[in-house]
Design a protein around this motif. Sequence first.
Motif, PDB file in Angstrom:
ATOM      1  N   ASP A 183       0.826  -1.206   0.000  1.00 22.43           N
ATOM      2  CA  ASP A 183       0.000   0.000   0.000  1.00 22.43           C
ATOM      3  C   ASP A 183       0.862   1.258   0.000  1.00 22.43           C
ATOM      4  N   PHE A 184       1.955   1.208   0.734  1.00 29.02           N
ATOM      5  CA  PHE A 184       2.871   2.354   0.813  1.00 29.02           C
ATOM      6  C   PHE A 184       3.390   2.730  -0.567  1.00 29.02           C
ATOM      7  N   TRP A 185       3.799   1.718  -1.340  1.00 28.87           N
ATOM      8  CA  TRP A 185       4.359   2.000  -2.662  1.00 28.87           C
ATOM      9  C   TRP A 185       3.283   2.263  -3.706  1.00 28.87           C
ATOM     10  N   ALA A 230      16.620   1.080   1.390  1.00 28.86           N
ATOM     11  CA  ALA A 230      15.643   0.145   1.945  1.00 28.86           C
ATOM     12  C   ALA A 230      14.889  -0.628   0.866  1.00 28.86           C
ATOM     13  N   PHE A 231      14.605   0.036  -0.253  1.00 30.62           N
ATOM     14  CA  PHE A 231      13.806  -0.578  -1.312  1.00 30.62           C
ATOM     15  C   PHE A 231      14.480  -0.345  -2.668  1.00 30.62           C
ATOM     16  N   ARG A 270      15.118   0.314   6.606  1.00 34.49           N
ATOM     17  CA  ARG A 270      15.618  -1.045   6.792  1.00 34.49           C
ATOM     18  C   ARG A 270      15.365  -1.858   5.533  1.00 34.49           C
ATOM     19  N   ARG A 271      16.318  -2.697   5.193  1.00 33.40           N
ATOM     20  CA  ARG A 271      16.230  -3.466   3.955  1.00 33.40           C
ATOM     21  C   ARG A 271      15.787  -4.896   4.254  1.00 33.40           C
ATOM     22  N   TYR A 272      14.544  -5.198   3.898  1.00 31.65           N
ATOM     23  CA  TYR A 272      14.021  -6.561   3.966  1.00 31.65           C
ATOM     24  C   TYR A 272      13.690  -6.972   2.543  1.00 31.65           C
ATOM     25  N   ARG A 273      14.429  -7.928   2.006  1.00 24.36           N
ATOM     26  CA  ARG A 273      14.305  -8.277   0.592  1.00 24.36           C
ATOM     27  C   ARG A 273      12.891  -8.680   0.210  1.00 24.36           C
ATOM     28  N   GLU A 274      12.187  -9.341   1.097  1.00 28.08           N
ATOM     29  CA  GLU A 274      10.842  -9.803   0.762  1.00 28.08           C
ATOM     30  C   GLU A 274       9.853  -8.647   0.622  1.00 28.08           C
ATOM     31  N   LEU A 275      10.200  -7.458   1.134  1.00 27.81           N
ATOM     32  CA  LEU A 275       9.342  -6.294   0.963  1.00 27.81           C
ATOM     33  C   LEU A 275       9.667  -5.504  -0.289  1.00 27.81           C
ATOM     34  N   ASP A 276      10.794  -5.822  -0.905  1.00 29.67           N
ATOM     35  CA  ASP A 276      11.255  -5.047  -2.061  1.00 29.67           C
ATOM     36  C   ASP A 276      10.918  -5.766  -3.363  1.00 29.67           C
ATOM     37  N   ALA A 284      12.574   1.546  -9.956  1.00 28.64           N
ATOM     38  CA  ALA A 284      11.447   1.586 -10.890  1.00 28.64           C
ATOM     39  C   ALA A 284      10.660   2.885 -10.771  1.00 28.64           C
ATOM     40  N   PHE A 285      10.598   3.429  -9.560  1.00 28.67           N
ATOM     41  CA  PHE A 285       9.789   4.625  -9.329  1.00 28.67           C
ATOM     42  C   PHE A 285      10.512   5.912  -9.723  1.00 28.67           C
ATOM     43  N   GLU A 286      11.826   5.897  -9.773  1.00 24.56           N
ATOM     44  CA  GLU A 286      12.575   7.129  -9.996  1.00 24.56           C
ATOM     45  C   GLU A 286      12.287   7.789 -11.338  1.00 24.56           C
ATOM     46  N   THR A 287      11.797   7.032 -12.306  1.00 20.92           N
ATOM     47  CA  THR A 287      11.445   7.646 -13.589  1.00 20.92           C
ATOM     48  C   THR A 287      10.286   8.621 -13.437  1.00 20.92           C
TER      49      THR A 287
END
Length: 235
Positions: A134-136, A181-182, A228-234, A188-191
């Motif tokens: 939802d955040f993204w 973190a992501f 924080r970097r959690y791979r499963e959230l990215d 992908a979003f930076e564009t």
Amino acid sequence: MKYELYYWPEIQGRGEYVRLALEEAGAAYVDVARGPRGTSAMMKMMDADGGTPPFAPPFLKAGKLVIGQTANILLYLGSRHGLAPKTEAGQLWVHQLQLTITDLVVEIHDTHHPLGPSLYYEDARPAAKKRTADFWDERVPKYLGYFEQLLAGNGGTYVTGRRLTYVDLSLFQIVAGLRYAFPKRMKAFETDIPGLVGLHDRIAARPNIKAYLASERRIPFNEQGIFRRYRELDN
């Protein structure tokens, strides 16, 4: 005057927004909790009876003043170090923007602590996945799209126009933190936010900030901070 900054010594956290302002201004300061018995001194100030003790770090000691809350500290520093407009209306405007960034920081933190800060990530993994999606999908486009629009509307150099403010420094930290973190989602979003990406790069190239980023004073991002970097959230 030499400032005393009080914040947890192992993380960037909310104290980093203050550090960036102090570093850009070339202000003399000491990161108290990073010194011997510094954390104890910080806790003692928070536990003081009477007076105006701060609720939590970060807080800044400036002479006899003790100022808490990141946005409040930046409001104080901005007008004294050329990091805010000179008019009252301008100062309130950048303070308002910083408070909006404060709201965003809370939402970033809540992607990995969606059920409250006292629970470990492992205890809230399903909720964290849902919150992050939802955040993204909804919140990042709303927040960063807002600042992207402000940049474009004011000429594209800095958020309020041609002059740097502490809000620009804070947005640099937001972009850098989301990249850490992501990394996949942010790439992908930076564009969609070329203005903010350009702002990040301009801030990173400023002499005082560039020197700070290369110094030991800049604590690396890690898994104890807001970002924080959690791979499963990215994904």
